[in-house]
Write an enzyme that holds these catalytic residues in place. Sequence first.
Site, short mmCIF file in Angstrom:
data_model
loop_
_atom_site.label_atom_id
_atom_site.label_comp_id
_atom_site.label_asym_id
_atom_site.label_seq_id
_atom_site.Cartn_x
_atom_site.Cartn_y
_atom_site.Cartn_z
N GLU A 89 0.83 -1.21 0.00
CA GLU A 89 0.00 0.00 0.00
C GLU A 89 0.86 1.26 0.00
O GLU A 89 0.53 2.24 -0.65
CB GLU A 89 -0.95 0.02 1.21
CG GLU A 89 -2.09 -0.98 1.11
CD GLU A 89 -3.03 -0.72 -0.07
OE1 GLU A 89 -3.02 0.40 -0.60
OE2 GLU A 89 -3.76 -1.64 -0.46
N ASP A 128 -8.74 6.27 -2.05
CA ASP A 128 -7.64 6.81 -2.86
C ASP A 128 -8.25 7.50 -4.09
O ASP A 128 -9.48 7.66 -4.19
CB ASP A 128 -6.65 5.71 -3.24
CG ASP A 128 -7.24 4.69 -4.21
OD1 ASP A 128 -8.46 4.76 -4.49
OD2 ASP A 128 -6.49 3.82 -4.69
N TYR A 162 -5.79 6.78 4.37
CA TYR A 162 -5.95 5.80 3.28
C TYR A 162 -5.24 4.48 3.63
O TYR A 162 -5.84 3.41 3.62
CB TYR A 162 -5.42 6.35 1.93
CG TYR A 162 -5.27 5.20 0.97
CD1 TYR A 162 -6.40 4.62 0.39
CD2 TYR A 162 -4.02 4.62 0.73
CE1 TYR A 162 -6.29 3.50 -0.41
CE2 TYR A 162 -3.91 3.50 -0.07
CZ TYR A 162 -5.04 2.95 -0.64
OH TYR A 162 -4.93 1.84 -1.40
#
Length: 369
Positions: A44, A145, A127
Amino acid sequence: MLDTNKNQQLIERLQIDLLKWFEKSKRDLPFRRTRDPYYIWISEIMAQQTQIDTLIPYYNRFIQNFPTVFCLAQASEDAVIKAWEGLGYYSRARNLHQAARIIVSEHQGSMPSSFAELIKLPGIGPYTGGAIASIAFNEKVSAVDGNVLRVISRYCNSFDDIGDAKTKKSITRWIETILPEAAGDFNEALMELGAMICTPKNAKCPFCPIRSGCQSDAAGTTGLIPVKKKKTKQLTKKMEVGIITQNGELFFVRRPDSGLLSGMWSFPITETTVSSGQDIKIKLAENFCELSQPVFIGTSRHVFSHIIWDMSIYGFKLDNLVCETATTPYLVSDQDDSRSDCQFKALSQVDDLALPVAFSKLLGLLTDF
Ligand code: SF4
């Protein structure tokens, strides 16, 4: 945004269709074969500014170098930055490293399992925290996102500016009202839909699993959404770079610990108004005696997210290493100090340095070296 109370059936359809499509069509990515929070975290962070297809070899290499959070925590900062080379935005690597050390020292090497705890770690914002908490621990939190902002804006036919924090907040809240039990899969499915079908240009609506409920498709406004107001222009700076050679080696300095490319290696560089080689020579003369006149080597442009460097590169030959009367010499040290601030390196050994692309691409100009 769509009123979820008045559109219960539509929302249920959205959940079912999206999850079904994701199950069947998701790309087979190395970090999707696991629910290990460490691997999800690394992927991520890498995905924040890098396309998924591009990051896979970097991800594989990073995981090979640091297969556990303990390995990452024990590594030197230079080794972590080196493994990140090519991905840019190096503060991400530095934050990963710091967070790994905190996870080991304060959480016995176990990744915190809640969104609230995750976002306390360096480099983990809403996020990434949402992605790890929902995918690895199935917590019912959203992970919003750019892909998700686009999909939801279109699905709800919203013309709100997605660059505005308020829009992001309202989309985040809206998603949290519709998250099903399989929150991680749902978040990933939204991201995947944005990456593969509901793309920024030429959305593939005929293949979209949630088309039946999509408000912008019905209104014919998909091409106008999402709305993103233009940001202020990037600042362009004229820079002079000094390439000092001595006995077949090149001189490198470590950049300061904060700011652009912090802590990484670079050639000496300074801002200038008129490129003539004199500004970088003056800067270097504070540290070196017997510098030759600058020899123009070439130019290079490097574009960062908010700034552009227009660089003129000048070569210098050096006779004496350090000026004894120098006021602020680069800290040339013959001690083995891993945090030394400068060093000479043979061209063949430059690969060992964490040298950002802005500078490594200048090596190609050194044809006479
Ligand atoms: S129908 Fe088109 S615009 Fe709507 S969500 Fe699907 S791809 Fe995006």
